[in-house]
Design a protein around this motif. Sequence first.
Motif, PDB file in Angstrom:
ATOM      1  N   TYR A 293       0.819  -1.212   0.000  1.00  0.00           N
ATOM      2  CA  TYR A 293       0.000   0.000   0.000  1.00  0.00           C
ATOM      3  C   TYR A 293       0.853   1.263   0.000  1.00  0.00           C
ATOM      4  O   TYR A 293       0.492   2.273  -0.618  1.00  0.00           O
ATOM      5  N   LYS A 296       1.892   1.799  -3.477  1.00  0.00           N
ATOM      6  CA  LYS A 296       0.797   2.381  -4.252  1.00  0.00           C
ATOM      7  C   LYS A 296       0.604   3.858  -3.916  1.00  0.00           C
ATOM      8  O   LYS A 296       0.322   4.681  -4.789  1.00  0.00           O
ATOM      9  N   GLU A 299       3.139   5.760  -5.791  1.00  0.00           N
ATOM     10  CA  GLU A 299       2.762   5.898  -7.198  1.00  0.00           C
ATOM     11  C   GLU A 299       1.681   6.964  -7.373  1.00  0.00           C
ATOM     12  O   GLU A 299       1.746   7.776  -8.288  1.00  0.00           O
TER      13      GLU A 299
END
Length: 832
Positions: A293, A296, A299
């Motif tokens: 997570y 992510k 990102e």
Amino acid sequence: MAEDALTGGPFSGVAGVAGLDNIDFGHYTSAQLLALADELEKKNEYLRLENQLFESFYQRSNSGTTSSTAGKYGAAGGGAGDDELAGAAPPGTAARALDAGAPAVGLALDGAAGGAPGAPVLPAAVTVPAPALVRAPAKKKKGDKVKQAADVIILLTAEQKSEIATRELEELRDELERRRAEWSRAVDNLRAEMEEIEIGLAEIKKALYEFRRDIVAGALNERTGKVMAEKVVRYFEDKMRARDTTLEKIRLKNATLKTHKNKLMLQLRQKEEMGEVLHAIDFDQLKIENHQYLAKIEERNAELLKLKMVAGNIVQVMNVFKRRLGGLEEESAKLRAELGLRRELLERLRVESEAVRKETNKALKVCKTLVTTGREFSVPSVMEYVMLKAEQQEVLTKVRSWRRKVEIAQMSLQRSQRPSQDPPRGDSPKLKRGSIAATRPHNITYRTFATLGIALATRSPVALPTLATMSLNTSGTPAAGGDAGGFLLEQPNASARVTGVHESLLQECERDIIWYRDYFFGKAHINFVAKASARGPLAVSLVLDGDNYKGLVRTTEGSERLTVPRDSVVTAWWRKLFGMPPTPTSIMRALSPQIPIQSLKLCKDVGLPNELLAMEERQVIRSYKFGLGYLRAGQNSEEHLFSNTEEDMSVEFKEFLNFIGETIELKGWRGYRAGLDVSNEQTGKHSVYTKWQGYEIMFHVSTYLPHTTHDKQQLEKKRHIGNDIVVLIFQDSDTAFELPTLTSKQNHVVIAVRPDGDKYVIAASYKNGVPHFNPEIPDPPQFNRDAVGRDFLLHKLVNAERASYKSPSFAPKISRTRNVLLLDVAERFEGS
């Protein structure tokens, strides 16, 4: 001697009791002994501090006290079964050595001979490998039961001492940090307690205030002045009930929490029995998911940053368009102001027309009077006759002038009431003598010289010399230069720079308009016109601007802006005597000897300045059309240029189209159309258009024009691009384009562009007779893909077409057009 004893005597290297015993103190003076004593005190103090540091380190490293350390050493010595300690000594030994005044004292740390396995050991980094000075015990007589411990002195190196001191410093720093953390927690706790106490104090103060307000002040008996007990009792009973209620609520809440706790404990036991309790592997899996997570999230943060950058770019583009919108609004305001001026001028003309009628009637009356007087005349004297004749001539001149003014006012009124009729842009205007005078309202939209020149060129083609070959090599520089069969290849200039729009964008007629508006229009000045002279039709304007005379000479070849100092104008002596200014003839001779003064006639008509300004404005070109061809890799001829379709366009070419303009739909297009069909899509569905610096630019894109499969020459495309004066070619590669394959005689300038990384490489070739034009191509011939680079390219294209108007193919036609305009003005205003 004391200094020798300390430096080179027994105190050199290792000093101790034996060293002091060997010194003969009888040879020292009192001062030397005092100096020696001071030196020994300083060394003892230094060694005492050093010994404290080492003992502290020793205690920390062995996690024990000094007494336990000594006990271990005693056990080790007793187990050895020997009175001597070879290479090892307890801390007390070091202390005795310090008391003896040794300058360097160490401890046996590791590997000492005779040490027991249970002896304390320090890290190997501070071991004592060196030879040690061991002092043997004194011999005792037989029968002595107590053996004296040997005084062993072991030295530590400077590196070992430094490491021990560093470790102690780190320990002290860690201890300081721990203490600070503890103190910080203690301070936070005390602050929390203080805040809690302050809150309680505030509640007590509030209750005291309410008690005094409600009970002490409100329960007083007005008659007796005493507090009524009933209210006090009632107040405390209310407080007690409120306290009991609060306690009951807290008790119920506590019971609820206990019940909830029991439920949670029961569930926890059930989970433990059923094996649902989280284990270490579950936590590891949660950690892995947490890392995923987090990745992510990073990102998404990167995407958010990119979107913010895109938003920043969009804001910059919006700012550019806002600035352009501001410029357009300013231009609109100027046009509204000019429209207001024209309306005021029309109103003035109406007023002047009425004044002319009145003056005409007066002049007729005067004329009748003169006729009556002439019938009854008697022969006057010569001077009287001359004066009367001059007066008569002046009156006749005024009559003719006012009649002409009345006619002009009536014609202007008729033209202002007639609707404006502007021919479509695609049609060529027919220039005939007198036609301009017949259609000259102030609000008429005039055709540009660019369209006029193209239309005339199609009727009278000019022979074109042999064409050259223009190419771009891999390094981004032209392959060849100089004259090549009728075409010149522009050479890059190392001093040139790619900049935005500059003064060279102004047309000559625009410069004349600005000059005339700044120095002549609306100011006191005089105008001269000539229908025929050695230089053709002329219009000359003169004005006094401060200490200079300025003149604007309009000829068929162009306009000349002249300035001469006031003092350099020749003035007759009698004019100077009476304070009179020089004559216009003297001013024009001083400005330029090439002005045909004898052919010029003074014009005092107030409408002439407006007509001169309108004549210059008709010559301003506000719309341009350029051919835009596309060549794929390996293509190098006109046939290849016209063979590509919209499906063959590369990504680079599409980006270039978005770079120079915006793609529009032709059907229903209301802007400048450059001869394209905007009703039935007979010239394609799309084109590229832009509005730049107040000019409208339309590109005839070869891939957007209709493509005929079996037509090798592609006449529909050639009909538009072949009639463009300037052709822009986009190349996907550096393949040389063969200019001789261009068969149109109308193309005068060819500019090639190809991509090179984040820049564009440019080369230009123009026909013989086309003068050099700005902006110059820099060296290396590249420009960035930004707003400045776009301004550079569009500036180059616009100036290329303007320079082509001065070539032998177009200059005579433009000169004839200017001749018609000047002749029309001269015929209408000469002698007025």
